[in-house]
Design a protein around this motif. Sequence first.
Motif, PDB file in Angstrom:
ATOM      1  N   GLU A   1       9.031   0.479   4.360  1.00  0.00           N
ATOM      2  CA  GLU A   1       8.012   1.034   5.256  1.00  0.00           C
ATOM      3  C   GLU A   1       8.656   1.800   6.413  1.00  0.00           C
ATOM      4  N   ARG A   2       9.667   1.196   7.019  1.00  0.00           N
ATOM      5  CA  ARG A   2      10.323   1.809   8.178  1.00  0.00           C
ATOM      6  C   ARG A   2      11.130   3.051   7.805  1.00  0.00           C
TER       7      ARG A   2
ATOM      8  N   LYS B   1      15.710  -6.426  -2.573  1.00  0.00           N
ATOM      9  CA  LYS B   1      15.294  -7.255  -3.702  1.00  0.00           C
ATOM     10  C   LYS B   1      14.901  -6.453  -4.947  1.00  0.00           C
ATOM     11  N   GLY B   2      15.038  -5.141  -4.906  1.00  0.00           N
ATOM     12  CA  GLY B   2      14.712  -4.321  -6.071  1.00  0.00           C
ATOM     13  C   GLY B   2      13.238  -4.328  -6.428  1.00  0.00           C
ATOM     14  N   VAL B   3      12.395  -4.383  -5.414  1.00  0.00           N
ATOM     15  CA  VAL B   3      10.952  -4.471  -5.631  1.00  0.00           C
ATOM     16  C   VAL B   3      10.364  -3.144  -6.109  1.00  0.00           C
ATOM     17  N   LEU B   4      10.845  -2.054  -5.541  1.00  0.00           N
ATOM     18  CA  LEU B   4      10.240  -0.761  -5.823  1.00  0.00           C
ATOM     19  C   LEU B   4      10.993   0.016  -6.903  1.00  0.00           C
TER      20      LEU B   4
ATOM     21  N   HIS C   1       0.865  -1.176   0.000  1.00  0.00           N
ATOM     22  CA  HIS C   1       0.000   0.000   0.000  1.00  0.00           C
ATOM     23  C   HIS C   1       0.904   1.229   0.000  1.00  0.00           C
ATOM     24  N   ILE C   2       0.841   1.990  -1.089  1.00  0.00           N
ATOM     25  CA  ILE C   2       1.657   3.194  -1.198  1.00  0.00           C
ATOM     26  C   ILE C   2       0.730   4.378  -1.417  1.00  0.00           C
ATOM     27  N   LYS C   3       0.753   5.307  -0.485  1.00  0.00           N
ATOM     28  CA  LYS C   3      -0.065   6.522  -0.595  1.00  0.00           C
ATOM     29  C   LYS C   3       0.682   7.483  -1.515  1.00  0.00           C
TER      30      LYS C   3
ATOM     31  N   ALA D   1       4.604   6.890   3.702  1.00  0.00           N
ATOM     32  CA  ALA D   1       3.726   6.634   2.567  1.00  0.00           C
ATOM     33  C   ALA D   1       3.572   5.151   2.237  1.00  0.00           C
ATOM     34  N   ILE D   2       4.365   4.292   2.863  1.00  0.00           N
ATOM     35  CA  ILE D   2       4.373   2.867   2.508  1.00  0.00           C
ATOM     36  C   ILE D   2       3.894   2.009   3.666  1.00  0.00           C
ATOM     37  N   ASP D   3       3.015   1.073   3.344  1.00  0.00           N
ATOM     38  CA  ASP D   3       2.540   0.087   4.317  1.00  0.00           C
ATOM     39  C   ASP D   3       2.583  -1.274   3.641  1.00  0.00           C
ATOM     40  N   ILE D   4       3.361  -2.176   4.170  1.00  0.00           N
ATOM     41  CA  ILE D   4       3.451  -3.530   3.641  1.00  0.00           C
ATOM     42  C   ILE D   4       2.537  -4.416   4.472  1.00  0.00           C
TER      43      ILE D   4
END
Length: 76
Positions: free
Chosen positions: A54-55, A28-31, A10-12, A61-64
């Motif tokens: 997230e941290r 891991k190069g996810v974003l 979840h990215i606002k 803005a990020i919630d995993i």
Amino acid sequence: MAGPKVKAHHIKRSWCKGCGICVSLCPKGVLELNEEQKAVPANASQCVGCKTCERMCPDLAIDIELEQEQEHETTD
């Protein structure tokens, strides 16, 4: 024992200022930053659920979201 499974990223986007901290810190190069310079999960299947993004996000803005694993009871 396997690590947590990621249910969703979840990215606002209205909160994301496109600083790229999450992109640079993800192991891991996810974003990636999209054409609007907002963080997006371009490689979501590679996420290991470490929540570093997230941290470390200065804009919160990020919630995993992780899947809740059910504990199995054993009887003796």
